[in-house]
Design an enzyme around this catalytic site. Structure first.
Site, PDB file in Angstrom:
ATOM      1  N   HIS A 105      14.974  31.090  99.901  1.00 14.53           N
ATOM      2  CA  HIS A 105      15.255  32.084  98.863  1.00 14.53           C
ATOM      3  C   HIS A 105      13.951  32.363  98.121  1.00 14.53           C
ATOM      4  O   HIS A 105      13.432  31.479  97.438  1.00 14.53           O
ATOM      5  CB  HIS A 105      16.316  31.558  97.894  1.00 14.53           C
ATOM      6  CG  HIS A 105      17.620  31.225  98.540  1.00 14.53           C
ATOM      7  ND1 HIS A 105      18.667  32.127  98.613  1.00 14.53           N
ATOM      8  CD2 HIS A 105      18.050  30.105  99.170  1.00 14.53           C
ATOM      9  CE1 HIS A 105      19.684  31.556  99.247  1.00 14.53           C
ATOM     10  NE2 HIS A 105      19.327  30.332  99.599  1.00 14.53           N
ATOM     11  N   ASN A 123      20.141  37.299  98.677  1.00 13.07           N
ATOM     12  CA  ASN A 123      20.817  37.282  97.374  1.00 13.07           C
ATOM     13  C   ASN A 123      19.824  37.496  96.233  1.00 13.07           C
ATOM     14  O   ASN A 123      19.611  36.661  95.368  1.00 13.07           O
ATOM     15  CB  ASN A 123      21.619  35.993  97.171  1.00 13.07           C
ATOM     16  CG  ASN A 123      20.779  34.736  97.279  1.00 13.07           C
ATOM     17  OD1 ASN A 123      19.764  34.707  97.968  1.00 13.07           O
ATOM     18  ND2 ASN A 123      21.203  33.684  96.596  1.00 13.07           N
ATOM     19  N   HIS A 152      27.618  30.936 104.717  1.00 15.64           N
ATOM     20  CA  HIS A 152      27.708  29.851 103.728  1.00 15.64           C
ATOM     21  C   HIS A 152      29.190  29.472 103.676  1.00 15.64           C
ATOM     22  O   HIS A 152      29.997  30.213 103.126  1.00 15.64           O
ATOM     23  CB  HIS A 152      27.207  30.384 102.381  1.00 15.64           C
ATOM     24  CG  HIS A 152      27.394  29.451 101.231  1.00 15.64           C
ATOM     25  ND1 HIS A 152      26.328  28.943 100.529  1.00 15.64           N
ATOM     26  CD2 HIS A 152      28.505  28.954 100.631  1.00 15.64           C
ATOM     27  CE1 HIS A 152      26.774  28.169  99.557  1.00 15.64           C
ATOM     28  NE2 HIS A 152      28.096  28.166  99.599  1.00 15.64           N
ATOM     29  N   ASN A 171      24.286  23.257  96.391  1.00 19.03           N
ATOM     30  CA  ASN A 171      25.489  23.778  97.037  1.00 19.03           C
ATOM     31  C   ASN A 171      25.196  24.103  98.502  1.00 19.03           C
ATOM     32  O   ASN A 171      24.352  24.954  98.772  1.00 19.03           O
ATOM     33  CB  ASN A 171      25.957  25.042  96.307  1.00 19.03           C
ATOM     34  CG  ASN A 171      27.272  25.579  96.833  1.00 19.03           C
ATOM     35  OD1 ASN A 171      27.987  24.895  97.556  1.00 19.03           O
ATOM     36  ND2 ASN A 171      27.592  26.811  96.487  1.00 19.03           N
ATOM     37  N   ASP A 190      16.526  25.458 102.757  1.00 20.51           N
ATOM     38  CA  ASP A 190      17.343  26.120 101.740  1.00 20.51           C
ATOM     39  C   ASP A 190      16.585  26.119 100.416  1.00 20.51           C
ATOM     40  O   ASP A 190      17.146  25.846  99.349  1.00 20.51           O
ATOM     41  CB  ASP A 190      18.714  25.459 101.595  1.00 20.51           C
ATOM     42  CG  ASP A 190      19.690  26.308 100.771  1.00 20.51           C
ATOM     43  OD1 ASP A 190      19.357  27.466 100.467  1.00 20.51           O
ATOM     44  OD2 ASP A 190      20.773  25.795 100.413  1.00 20.51           O
ATOM     45  N   HIS A 249      14.408  27.582  90.856  1.00 18.27           N
ATOM     46  CA  HIS A 249      14.988  28.033  89.593  1.00 18.27           C
ATOM     47  C   HIS A 249      14.010  27.775  88.458  1.00 18.27           C
ATOM     48  O   HIS A 249      13.160  26.873  88.538  1.00 18.27           O
ATOM     49  CB  HIS A 249      16.299  27.298  89.298  1.00 18.27           C
ATOM     50  CG  HIS A 249      17.429  27.657  90.204  1.00 18.27           C
ATOM     51  ND1 HIS A 249      18.014  28.903  90.197  1.00 18.27           N
ATOM     52  CD2 HIS A 249      18.070  26.939  91.164  1.00 18.27           C
ATOM     53  CE1 HIS A 249      18.979  28.935  91.110  1.00 18.27           C
ATOM     54  NE2 HIS A 249      19.028  27.758  91.711  1.00 18.27           N
TER      55      HIS A 249
END
Length: 431
Positions: free
Chosen positions: A62, A94, A179, A278, A305, A309
Site C-alpha cells: 500500500h 485503496n 481480502h 488485518n 502487505d 500509517h
C-alpha cells in the site's frame, strides 16, 4: 556501460541454479552467467561472500498515493522497496480516490517511472469506488497496465459480483485478489478471537471470518474454471482449504506475510497497536500451518502487505488504532532469520516465494536471472547482522512490531534494469 557482478553465490530457483557465478549485465539485461567471465570494458562489482538472486517482487503493498500521502507516497514507498531489495511491487488500489479507472492506473505508473527506483505494478479495484456494488472498468485498466484487481482493505462481500468479476478478469488473463473476510463475523473485531482477546477485553475476530470467504472463493473458481488469489492467509483452516482445492485442480493461489509467519496474537499484549493488523495475528498452531504451507507449495508467495500509517493513527487506544504494519525494509531479514534459519524453510524455497512465485501468480516477466531477461537483481549479505531501527526507515511509516529486533541477512544492493537503485552503507565502494 556494462556491469560484471563477480564471485557471488547465484541463486535462481526457476533455473535450479545455486552456485558461484559471474553475471554480465549489458543494456539493462542479463547478457551472460558463468564462471570467471572476463571482459575488459565492464564495471566490475566484486561480490565475494554475497548471494545474488532475481530482484525481489512484492505483490501486495500500500503506497497510499493518491490521497493519503501523509502516510506514504510513491517516492518514499519506492525508496523503502529498493532498500528492502525489491525491484517490483504491486500496489493496492485503496487510495483516495480509489484506483478504479484507467487514468489513475496511468498516473501511478507515470509517477513511479519518473522516480525510477522500482517497477510499480498497479492493481485496480474490483468494484467502482471499492463500494462493492458495480464492477469497475477492468478491461480498460488491464489495457493500461493493471496487473490484477482487488478491493483489498475491503472484502468483495457480494458473491454474485465476485463471480462476475472473476470471469470478467479471466477474459483479460488477469486475476482477482480477495481480502477474505466475512464482515458480519468480523464486525468490531480487534485481534484474534481467543485467550488473549479475552484477557485484554478486546473484541475478537474468529478464524472462520476468513475461512468462510476463502471457501466461497474456491467454490466459485471451481465452478467457473477461473483463477482466484487469496490475500494474506492467516489461519490453519485457510491453508488446508487452499491445499485441498489445489489437489483437485482448482486454480487458486495464496500468499502469506512475514508477520503472520512469525508472530502470534501474544504480540498484542500490553495493547501494542503496532501488532494490530488485518487479518489479525493468530496462534502458534496457525503460524506452524503457514510454515508447512510454504514448505509443501500450498502458499505461492511471501508478501509484506506493507501498510504505513501516521503515528497519530497508531498512538491511540487499541480499538481506535488503524490496522497495518510496514514491512518492505524488514521482510527479507525476517524471512532469512526466522523462516529459513529457525523454521527450516529452505533458502531456495524462500527466494522462490519472493521472486518467481509472485511473478507466476501475476503473470508478469521477472523472478529469474535467465539470459536476455531484465537485469532486476538483489544482492544479499547473508552474514550481515543488524538491528531494526524504525527511525531509519525510508518509508514514512514507523508502525512496526519488529523495532529493535536483531536480524541476520540483508539486501545490500538492488539493481533495476541494470541500474543500481540502492546500496547499503556497508557497501562502501558503491554508496
Amino acid at each position: 556501460m556494462k556491469k560484471l557482478l563477480k564471485n557471488a553465490r547465484v541463486i535462481d530457483p526457476l533455473q535450479n541454479l545455486d552456485s558461484k557465478k559471474d553475471i554480465l549485465i549489458a543494456d539493462g539485461r542479463i547478457a551472460d552467467i558463468g564462471g570467471n567471465i572476463d571482459i575488459s570494458e565492464a564495471e566490475i562489482i566484486e561480490l565475494s561472500g554475497m548471494i545474488v538472486t532475481p530482484g525481489l517482487i512484492d505483490m501486495h503493498v500500500h503506497f497510499r498515493e493518491p490521497g493519503y500521502e501523509y502516510k506514504e507516497d510513491i517516492e518514499s514507498g519506492s525508496m523503502s522497496a529498493a532498500a528492502g531489495g525489491f525491484t517490483s511491487v504491486a500496489c493496492m488500489p485503496n487510495t483516495n480516490p480509489p484506483i478504479d479507472n484507467a487514468a489513475l492506473v496511468e498516473y501511478v505508473k507515470s509517477r513511479a517511472a519518473s522516480i525510477g527506483k522500482i517497477k510499480l505494478l498497479p492493481i485496480g479495484c474490483v468494484s467502482k469506488g471499492q463500494e462493492g456494488r458495480e464492477i469497475a472498468e477492468i478491461g480498460d485498466m488491464a489495457s493500461c497496465g493493471a496487473v490484477a484487481f482487488s478491493d483489498d482493505g475491503k472484502p468483495v462481500s457480494d458473491s454474485s459480483l465476485m463471480r462476475k468479476a472473476m470471469v470478467y478478469a479471466s477474459a483479460f488473463d488477469k486475476i482477482i485478489i480477495d481480502h477474505c473476510e466475512d464482515s458480519a463475523l468480523f464486525e468490531g473485531g480487534q485481534i484474534n478471537e481467543g485467550y488473549i482477546s479475552t484477557l485484554l477485553g478486546l473484541s475478537g475476530i474468529p478464524a472462520c471470518a476468513e475461512e468462510v470467504m476463502v471457501a466461497r472463493n474456491i467454490l466459485i473458481a471451481k465452478e467457473m474454471g477461473v483463477a482466484v488469489h487469496i490475500a494474506h492467509v492467516s489461519t490453519k483452516g485457510s491453508v488446508e482449504l487452499v491445499r485441498r482445492a489445489k489437489s483437485i485442480g482448482v486454480k487458486v493461489t495464496c500468499e502469506a506475510t512475514p508477520h503472520h509467519l512469525i508472530l502470534t496474537e501474544d504480540a498484542a499484549m500490553g495493547y501494542n497497536t503496532n501488532a494490530k493488523v488485518n487479518p489479525p495475528l493468530r496462534t502458534k498452531e496457525d503460524t506452524e500451518a503457514l510454515i508447512e504451507g510454504l514448505k509443501d507449495g500450498t502458499i505461492d508467495a511471501i508478501v509484506t502487505d506493507h501498510a504505513p500509517h501516521h503515528i497519530d493513527e497508531k498512538d491511540v487506544e487499541f480499538d481506535k488504532a488503524a490496522f497495518g504494519i510496514v514491512g518492505l525494509e524488514t521482510s527479507l531479514g525476517l524471512i532469512l532469520t526466522h523462516v529459513v534459519e529457525k523454521a527450516g524453510v529452505s533458502l531456495s524455497t524462500a527466494i522462490y516465494k519472493m521472486t518467481a512465485g509472485p511473478a507466476a501468480v501475476l503473470g508478469i516477466e521477472g523472478g529469474t536471472l535467465k539470459i536476455g531477461r531484465a537485469a532486476d537483481i538483489t544482492v544479499i549479505d547473508p552474514n550481515l547482522e543488524w538491528t531494526v531501527d524504525k527511525n531509519k526507515f525510508f518509508s514514512k511509516g514507523r508502525n512496526t512490531p519488529f523495532d529493535g529486533w536483531k536480524l541476520k541477512g540483508k539486501a545490500v544492493m538492488t539493481l533495476m534494469d541494470g541500474k543500481i537503485t540502492y546500496t547499503d552503507e556497508t557497501m562502501h565502494n558503491y554508496s
